[in-house]
Design an enzyme around this catalytic site. Structure first.
Site, PDB file in Angstrom:
ATOM      1  N   SER A  18       0.844  -1.201   0.000  1.00  0.00           N
ATOM      2  CA  SER A  18       0.000   0.000   0.000  1.00  0.00           C
ATOM      3  C   SER A  18       0.877   1.249   0.000  1.00  0.00           C
ATOM      4  O   SER A  18       2.083   1.170   0.236  1.00  0.00           O
ATOM      5  CB  SER A  18      -0.906   0.039   1.238  1.00  0.00           C
ATOM      6  OG  SER A  18      -1.853  -1.000   1.226  1.00  0.00           O
ATOM      7  N   SER A  66      -5.803   0.388  -2.045  1.00  0.00           N
ATOM      8  CA  SER A  66      -4.426   0.281  -1.552  1.00  0.00           C
ATOM      9  C   SER A  66      -3.690   1.609  -1.542  1.00  0.00           C
ATOM     10  O   SER A  66      -2.647   1.743  -0.897  1.00  0.00           O
ATOM     11  CB  SER A  66      -3.624  -0.699  -2.413  1.00  0.00           C
ATOM     12  OG  SER A  66      -4.230  -1.969  -2.425  1.00  0.00           O
ATOM     13  N   LYS A  69      -5.118   6.242   1.146  1.00  0.00           N
ATOM     14  CA  LYS A  69      -4.916   6.048   2.577  1.00  0.00           C
ATOM     15  C   LYS A  69      -4.222   7.251   3.208  1.00  0.00           C
ATOM     16  O   LYS A  69      -3.387   7.902   2.567  1.00  0.00           O
ATOM     17  CB  LYS A  69      -4.074   4.782   2.819  1.00  0.00           C
ATOM     18  CG  LYS A  69      -4.734   3.495   2.311  1.00  0.00           C
ATOM     19  CD  LYS A  69      -3.790   2.317   2.448  1.00  0.00           C
ATOM     20  CE  LYS A  69      -4.411   1.028   1.939  1.00  0.00           C
ATOM     21  NZ  LYS A  69      -5.384   0.460   2.860  1.00  0.00           N
ATOM     22  N   CYS A 103      -4.511  -0.401   8.965  1.00  0.00           N
ATOM     23  CA  CYS A 103      -3.902  -0.845   7.709  1.00  0.00           C
ATOM     24  C   CYS A 103      -2.611  -1.552   8.059  1.00  0.00           C
ATOM     25  O   CYS A 103      -1.637  -0.916   8.479  1.00  0.00           O
ATOM     26  CB  CYS A 103      -3.626   0.321   6.761  1.00  0.00           C
ATOM     27  SG  CYS A 103      -2.752  -0.209   5.256  1.00  0.00           S
ATOM     28  N   LYS A 279     -13.666  -7.261   6.417  1.00  0.00           N
ATOM     29  CA  LYS A 279     -13.213  -7.727   5.113  1.00  0.00           C
ATOM     30  C   LYS A 279     -13.912  -9.038   4.788  1.00  0.00           C
ATOM     31  O   LYS A 279     -14.379  -9.745   5.688  1.00  0.00           O
ATOM     32  CB  LYS A 279     -11.696  -7.953   5.093  1.00  0.00           C
ATOM     33  CG  LYS A 279     -10.860  -6.746   5.443  1.00  0.00           C
ATOM     34  CD  LYS A 279     -11.107  -5.581   4.505  1.00  0.00           C
ATOM     35  CE  LYS A 279     -10.149  -4.433   4.790  1.00  0.00           C
ATOM     36  NZ  LYS A 279     -10.480  -3.221   4.003  1.00  0.00           N
ATOM     37  N   HIS A 315      -8.452  -7.303  -3.825  1.00  0.00           N
ATOM     38  CA  HIS A 315      -7.150  -6.689  -3.572  1.00  0.00           C
ATOM     39  C   HIS A 315      -6.108  -7.281  -4.506  1.00  0.00           C
ATOM     40  O   HIS A 315      -6.145  -8.474  -4.823  1.00  0.00           O
ATOM     41  CB  HIS A 315      -6.752  -6.919  -2.112  1.00  0.00           C
ATOM     42  CG  HIS A 315      -5.646  -6.042  -1.629  1.00  0.00           C
ATOM     43  ND1 HIS A 315      -4.321  -6.345  -1.828  1.00  0.00           N
ATOM     44  CD2 HIS A 315      -5.662  -4.864  -0.941  1.00  0.00           C
ATOM     45  CE1 HIS A 315      -3.569  -5.406  -1.277  1.00  0.00           C
ATOM     46  NE2 HIS A 315      -4.359  -4.495  -0.735  1.00  0.00           N
ATOM     47  N   MET A 319      -4.095  -7.502   2.015  1.00  0.00           N
ATOM     48  CA  MET A 319      -4.031  -6.492   3.062  1.00  0.00           C
ATOM     49  C   MET A 319      -3.249  -7.063   4.247  1.00  0.00           C
ATOM     50  O   MET A 319      -3.403  -8.236   4.585  1.00  0.00           O
ATOM     51  CB  MET A 319      -5.439  -6.103   3.519  1.00  0.00           C
ATOM     52  CG  MET A 319      -6.352  -5.644   2.394  1.00  0.00           C
ATOM     53  SD  MET A 319      -7.112  -6.999   1.466  1.00  0.00           S
ATOM     54  CE  MET A 319      -8.474  -7.412   2.562  1.00  0.00           C
ATOM     55  N   GLY A 320      -2.436  -6.233   4.888  1.00  0.00           N
ATOM     56  CA  GLY A 320      -1.663  -6.707   6.026  1.00  0.00           C
ATOM     57  C   GLY A 320      -2.531  -7.169   7.174  1.00  0.00           C
ATOM     58  O   GLY A 320      -2.247  -8.181   7.830  1.00  0.00           O
TER      59      GLY A 320
END
Length: 396
Positions: A18, A66, A69, A103, A279, A315, A319-320
């Protein structure tokens, strides 16, 4: 009198897969140093949202989940922590910032920014070695430990660590998410008390009106379903989902039903005001595929397949925070994630995502039939792309 633009010190950083605009709290205009409409209006203008064209041409955003942010950092107000980290996920087509979650990818950049911008005490920064930055994640009230490489008192950004989903190698940043379960009203990692639930849905969403799901609060609230139960293989790339408006609408409705089951919202309509969380992801046993970069991923190199959606789109990597949820669920026997990986007890998994693979680990233990995960570990990388001042019209 002609309007002018104001200048705000800012840093544009990549963290994991990201990137976002980073600010020190003290550098924001006074009205934006507090949560509320003034802060949201400023950050929306910085990113360039809402943009009906979906391009973010007039802002710093990249028109994807991503890259839309924002991060606000300050010296920590919490004992035994260095920096307070607040994350805002900016909607692209709506005047809305979701502050409900973390995030995980940008977490990799928080420690480096904190060191370079005077938010970590000098005596805690070695001349050479690893600086351990203790991060208080303010969105979810959790502790994250980032291990930042340092040489000659400066953050090391260049290196040979390769992260699928990122074009160029960089220095490795090891991250530990401590006690990652997001505690609900009953303090449970699994809000329903079940490792696997059966969602009751309209027949037009799923044949038979029932769908198995693992609902978990870890890293970020996440709904896991089996790919085969919704007509997928788990090897899909972005275009297979994001180019299908009906599929995206279906996923959003499935996400809303899961959110209700998790107790996060009371009605389907409320999902629109909670886009960042939960999510939704789908899992499958290992299979070979070609990643979006053209890299071949062999079934023998991974434990399972995972595809996850963020802000209504599949995605491009992972995502982390969803990776934290994957690691947590994978190490708990009986969840859909664990079963897709072959079942049984495990301390780490390597999963396949659209851009390649990622290895994550977790330390879990069960007490009185309640699972507790002490920490989740993964490696990411981060790099400053640009720093200086961001400009917005004075009447933002």
């Amino acid at each position: 009198m002609a309007k002018v633009q104001i200048k705000i010190p800012a840093t544009y950083m990549r963290g994991g897969t990201s990137k976002g605009v980073f600010f020190r709290l003290q550098d924001l205009p006074p009205a934006a140093q507090q949560p509320g409409a003034a802060r949201d209006a400023l950050l929306l203008r910085v990113i360039g949202s809402p943009d009906p064209y979906g391009k973010h041409t007039d802002g710093m955003g990249g028109a994807t989940s991503s890259t839309s942010k924002t991060v606000i950092l300050s010296r920590s107000q919490h004992a035994d922590h260095d920096v307070d980290y607040l994350f805002g996920q900016v909607a692209i087509d709506k005047p809305f910032i979701d502050w409900s979650g973390n995030c995980g990818n940008l977490t990799a950049a928080v420690g480096a920014f904190a060191i370079s911008n005077g938010l970590v005490d000098l005596e805690r920064i070695p001349d050479n070695g690893i600086c351990t930055v203790r991060i208080w994640q303010a969105n979810i009230s959790k502790t994250i430990i980032a291990h930042i490489p340092v040489a000659n008192g400066q953050v090391v950004e260049c290196g040979d660590f390769e992260l699928d989903g990122v074009t160029f190698p960089a220095a490795e940043v090891q991250i530990e998410f401590l006690d990652p379960a997001e505690e609900g009203d009953d303090g449970a990692m699994f809000p329903t008390g079940n490792l696997v639930d059966e969602l009751e849905l309209p027949d037009e969403l799923v044949a038979g009106g029932k769908l198995k799901a693992t609902l978990i609060n870890a890293g970020i609230p996440t709904i896991f379903v089996n790919a085969s139960d919704i007509g997928y293989t788990g090897t899909e790339l972005q275009e297979a989902i994001n180019g299908d408006a009906k599929a995206l609408a279906r996923f959003e409705l499935l996400r809303a039903y899961g959110a209700i089951k998790m107790g996060l919202i009371d009605s389907l309509a409320q999902a629109e005001t909670r886009q960042h969380t939960p999510k939704i992801a789908f899992v499958a046993p290992p299979a070979s595929y070609v990643a979006s970069s053209g890299k071949k991923v062999s079934a023998s190199d991974i434990d399972l397949l995972v595809r996850a959606l963020s802000m209504g789109k599949l995605h491009h990597a992972m995502m982390g925070t969803a990776a934290v949820a994957i690691a947590t669920a994978a190490c708990i026997p009986g969840t859909l994630v664990n079963l897709a990986a072959g079942g049984g007890e495990r301390g780490q998994v390597r999963f396949g995502h659209p851009s390649g693979t990622l290895k994550v680990g977790a330390e879990a233990e069960c007490h009185n039939d309640q699972w507790q995960v002490n920490k989740v570990m993964m490696s990411r990388s981060a790099r400053v792309l640009m720093d200086g001042t961001v400009r917005v019209p004075e009447d933002y």
